[in-house]
Design a protein around this motif. Structure first.
Motif, PDB file in Angstrom:
ATOM      1  N   GLY A 119       0.807  -1.220   0.000  1.00  0.00           N
ATOM      2  CA  GLY A 119       0.000   0.000   0.000  1.00  0.00           C
ATOM      3  C   GLY A 119       0.836   1.263   0.000  1.00  0.00           C
ATOM      4  O   GLY A 119       1.936   1.315  -0.564  1.00  0.00           O
ATOM      5  N   THR A 120       0.312   2.303   0.663  1.00  0.00           N
ATOM      6  CA  THR A 120       0.958   3.610   0.647  1.00  0.00           C
ATOM      7  C   THR A 120       1.123   4.163   2.059  1.00  0.00           C
ATOM      8  O   THR A 120       0.563   3.630   3.014  1.00  0.00           O
ATOM      9  N   LYS A 121       1.857   5.237   2.149  1.00  0.00           N
ATOM     10  CA  LYS A 121       2.010   5.993   3.398  1.00  0.00           C
ATOM     11  C   LYS A 121       1.903   7.472   3.056  1.00  0.00           C
ATOM     12  O   LYS A 121       1.933   7.861   1.874  1.00  0.00           O
ATOM     13  N   ALA A 122       1.760   8.304   4.072  1.00  0.00           N
ATOM     14  CA  ALA A 122       1.612   9.739   3.843  1.00  0.00           C
ATOM     15  C   ALA A 122       2.852  10.305   3.163  1.00  0.00           C
ATOM     16  O   ALA A 122       3.980   9.923   3.465  1.00  0.00           O
ATOM     17  N   ASN A 123       2.640  11.222   2.241  1.00  0.00           N
ATOM     18  CA  ASN A 123       3.726  11.872   1.520  1.00  0.00           C
ATOM     19  C   ASN A 123       3.803  13.343   1.950  1.00  0.00           C
ATOM     20  O   ASN A 123       2.878  14.112   1.688  1.00  0.00           O
ATOM     21  N   PHE A 124       4.883  13.718   2.608  1.00  0.00           N
ATOM     22  CA  PHE A 124       5.062  15.096   3.064  1.00  0.00           C
ATOM     23  C   PHE A 124       5.960  15.892   2.119  1.00  0.00           C
ATOM     24  O   PHE A 124       6.325  17.025   2.427  1.00  0.00           O
ATOM     25  N   PHE A 125       6.308  15.303   0.992  1.00  0.00           N
ATOM     26  CA  PHE A 125       7.077  15.977  -0.062  1.00  0.00           C
ATOM     27  C   PHE A 125       8.373  16.589   0.484  1.00  0.00           C
ATOM     28  O   PHE A 125       8.777  17.686   0.090  1.00  0.00           O
ATOM     29  N   GLY A 126       8.988  15.861   1.403  1.00  0.00           N
ATOM     30  CA  GLY A 126      10.278  16.281   1.932  1.00  0.00           C
ATOM     31  C   GLY A 126      10.228  17.355   2.997  1.00  0.00           C
ATOM     32  O   GLY A 126      11.280  17.788   3.486  1.00  0.00           O
ATOM     33  N   ASN A 127       9.041  17.792   3.401  1.00  0.00           N
ATOM     34  CA  ASN A 127       8.926  18.842   4.414  1.00  0.00           C
ATOM     35  C   ASN A 127       8.920  18.194   5.803  1.00  0.00           C
ATOM     36  O   ASN A 127       7.881  17.789   6.318  1.00  0.00           O
ATOM     37  N   GLU A 128      10.087  18.092   6.405  1.00  0.00           N
ATOM     38  CA  GLU A 128      10.225  17.406   7.692  1.00  0.00           C
ATOM     39  C   GLU A 128       9.528  18.151   8.831  1.00  0.00           C
ATOM     40  O   GLU A 128       9.057  17.538   9.787  1.00  0.00           O
TER      41      GLU A 128
END
Length: 447
Positions: A119-128
């Motif tokens: 499946g998938t996980k949340a994607n924060f687009f590199g914004n830690e």
């Protein structure tokens, strides 16, 4: 403490082809259900011991349902009557395609066929920073954390004497206006109108603000323009503040800053802005396509491998009809799992496999009580009560287990006539690791 040196996978040896399935979501579950245990030994690995109906996580987060209403133990689904099936609660560390082994924390296991259904996980687009302070909604623990945060915010807002602090406690920002974001915003708006004033008579909930932030030019981008327009009107009628063509630049736990420079004071940010594939180490990086998904052919075989398959959200199957891959919803995973089971049986009979052809049954999203939208085959678009009834019965149908269906249906019927929610208990107080004031507050109240 577990002594990992004294643990092993404890899988019996077999002369049958061994199918190892990583992930007990819709894809993995439907694959195992359709496989014949007489022909294969089936081993499933998952880091949790239950299958969850994730489209309803937002209702757990907003106290509409309890966690056990949307989850079912995997072992319960495959009892002793299901031949040669072995479930192991273990985290997978990676795969070795050359040695044909799956690596786990307590040992390695050889496979004949490997199915990746992670499946998938949340994607924060590199914004830690955003990742650190916001709430994602992909698992039951995350939903419970968010539920505790929401209820604690109302409790603290009812006792604070600082107007600015109260404002930030009653401002809720939801980032991403896909189905999860839209449904979360609608559920919070209904709580604000029908539930919270009775629980907190001393609070002025006209000052509670719900922001829905979306980077594109409409809500529900995956659905039709007709569904988007209806949804936006429903949400605006419910008092949700919608900000389109807006991107989050930063969030420090207190203030959301948009790319435009606009700032919103909030102690609760729900991140529903995107997902990425939950990848397994060991596959070549060149196989990773857009969205962090694994490239597969029309048989769900991972490109370059005849014995490794990927199904569901983790699989990227490009076609003329689906140039961006299949949508990240339950139906492609269910259909791919069932189809792959048939193809695996064809393989052991030395028969050619059949290409996968996705049948799109449509899309649904609920905004609130008797408010929903539906895009159905044949370019049919529904809204309002009819779409709400369709949404209700589709979700009841795909819940696992008779008890879950009965509990959820009775909850929804009760809420339809009373507007009441669940018990709203703060049973696991949520405290950020670096929030010393909140930690001290919780400790004092536990003494």
């Amino acid at each position: 403490m577990l002594n990992f040196d004294k643990l092993s996978l404890n899988i019996p040896e077999t002369t049958k082809p061994r199918v190892v399935v990583i992930g007990g979501g819709f894809g993995g579950l439907n694959l195992v259900k359709k496989l014949n245990g007489k022909d294969f030994q089936i081993v499933m690995f998952d880091k949790q011991n239950y299958h969850g109906f994730w489209p309803l996580l937002y209702q757990v987060a907003t106290a509409g349902l309890e966690p056990d209403a949307i989850a079912e133990p995997i072992r319960k689904m495959f009892d002793e009557d299901y031949e040669d099936f072995h479930f192991r609660l273990v985290r997978v560390l990676g795969v070795d395609p050359v040695a044909k082994t799956v690596k786990t924390m307590i040992g390695d296991l050889h496979y004949d066929y490997l199915v990746i259904a992670t499946g998938t996980k949340a994607n924060f687009f590199g914004n830690e920073q955003v990742k650190k302070y916001s709430f994602s909604l992909k698992t039951i623990p995350e939903a419970l954390n968010l539920r505790s945060q929401l209820l604690q915010s109302f409790e603290q807002a009812s006792i604070t004497v600082d107007p600015e602090n109260r404002e930030s406690l009653l401002n809720f920002v939801i980032v991403g206006a896909g189905p999860t974001g839209v449904e979360m915003a609608g559920s919070l708006a209904e709580m604000r109108k029908h539930v919270l004033p009775g629980d907190y008579p001393g609070l002025d909930f006209s000052k509670m603000k719900i922001y829905l932030v979306e980077g594109l030019d409409r809500v529900l981008p995956p659905m039709s323009p007709e569904a988007s327009a209806k949804t936006q009107k429903y949400l605006e009628d419910m008092g949700v503040i919608i900000k389109l063509k807006s991107l989050v630049d930063s969030y420090d736990g207190e203030t959301v800053t948009l790319k435009t420079g606009e700032q919103i004071r909030s102690q609760t940010v729900v991140w529903a802005a995107g997902v990425t594939g939950a990848l397994i180490d060991g596959l070549p990086k060149e196989l990773i396509a857009r969205g962090g998904r694994v490239t597969v052919n029309e048989f769900n075989q991972v490109e370059g491998y005849s014995d490794i398959f990927a199904i569901g959200d983790i699989a990227f199957m490009k076609s003329e009809k689906w140039p961006n891959g299949h949508p990240g919803v339950a139906q492609p995973a269910i259909q791919q799992g069932q189809h792959l089971a048939k193809n695996l049986r064809r393989l052991i009979r030395k028969e050619p496999m059949v290409k996968f052809d996705y049948f799109d049954k449509g899309s649904l999203a609920i905004i609130g009580r008797v408010r929903a939208v539906a895009d159905l085959p044949g370019n049919v678009h529904l809204g309002g009560f009819i779409a709400w009834v369709a949404w209700l019965f589709v979700h009841i149908y795909y819940l696992i287990g008779f008890r879950s269906k009965l509990v959820v249906l009775s909850n929804w019927i009760y809420r339809l006539f009373t507007y009441e929610r669940g018990t709203r208990l703060i049973i696991r107080p949520f405290v950020r690791k670096d929030d010393k004031d909140a930690e001290e507050f919780v400790m004092k109240n536990e003494m």
